[in-house]
Design an enzyme around this catalytic site. Sequence first.
Site, mmCIF file in Angstrom:
data_model
loop_
_atom_site.group_PDB
_atom_site.id
_atom_site.type_symbol
_atom_site.label_atom_id
_atom_site.label_comp_id
_atom_site.label_asym_id
_atom_site.label_seq_id
_atom_site.Cartn_x
_atom_site.Cartn_y
_atom_site.Cartn_z
ATOM 1 N N ASP A 1 -1.167 -3.748 -0.430
ATOM 2 C CA ASP A 1 -2.364 -2.949 -0.724
ATOM 3 C C ASP A 1 -3.575 -3.847 -0.969
ATOM 4 O O ASP A 1 -4.689 -3.518 -0.561
ATOM 5 C CB ASP A 1 -2.126 -2.056 -1.941
ATOM 6 C CG ASP A 1 -1.012 -1.048 -1.727
ATOM 7 O OD1 ASP A 1 -0.790 -0.640 -0.563
ATOM 8 O OD2 ASP A 1 -0.361 -0.673 -2.720
ATOM 9 N N ASP B 1 5.676 -0.641 -5.487
ATOM 10 C CA ASP B 1 4.391 -1.022 -6.077
ATOM 11 C C ASP B 1 4.646 -1.607 -7.456
ATOM 12 O O ASP B 1 5.567 -1.182 -8.163
ATOM 13 C CB ASP B 1 3.475 0.200 -6.195
ATOM 14 C CG ASP B 1 2.963 0.683 -4.848
ATOM 15 O OD1 ASP B 1 2.743 -0.162 -3.960
ATOM 16 O OD2 ASP B 1 2.763 1.892 -4.692
#
Length: 167
Positions: free
Chosen positions: A142, A124
């Site tokens: 995401d 991430d």
Amino acid sequence: MPAPFQGRSLTLGLAVAVLSAIADQVHKYWSLHVFDIANNGPLDWTPFLRIVLVWNRGVSYGLFQQNSEFGRWALISFRLFAVLLLVVWLARITSRTGAVAIGLIIGGAIGNGIDGVLYGAVADFFLFHVGTFEWYVFNVADIAIVAGVALLLYDVVLNKDPGTTRS
């Protein structure tokens, strides 16, 4: 009624899934291996967006963190099972908006699943913040999943196009 696993909506949804998974993996490859964020980051891109590297060994929002090989493969299996269910749903949907939405969700799940296989965790990068308040760290996969869910909600709740039918 169209036969399972054929039709324009299925093709559209699968194309969106492939493109979103590719976009996610290209961004991750560039961030990890070209920019080398592990050694060159974090980077304040704007006053409210920081580019960082966080390895998420769980699912969304860091839930269900797994540090064992069994846990890692359990999450990979869960993502694979979710993708299979979503493909079945995609094969039955006739709405183009719904096909794009489900395609985005599938592509995001595949992108994060690839990370689990390659790295043992999901990479991430994006961290929104205002002062000392920080939102969770996320990635392109995401973004695809959240956009897909929002588009799916729009399609189910607000899209009143009479030409749109659902099975």
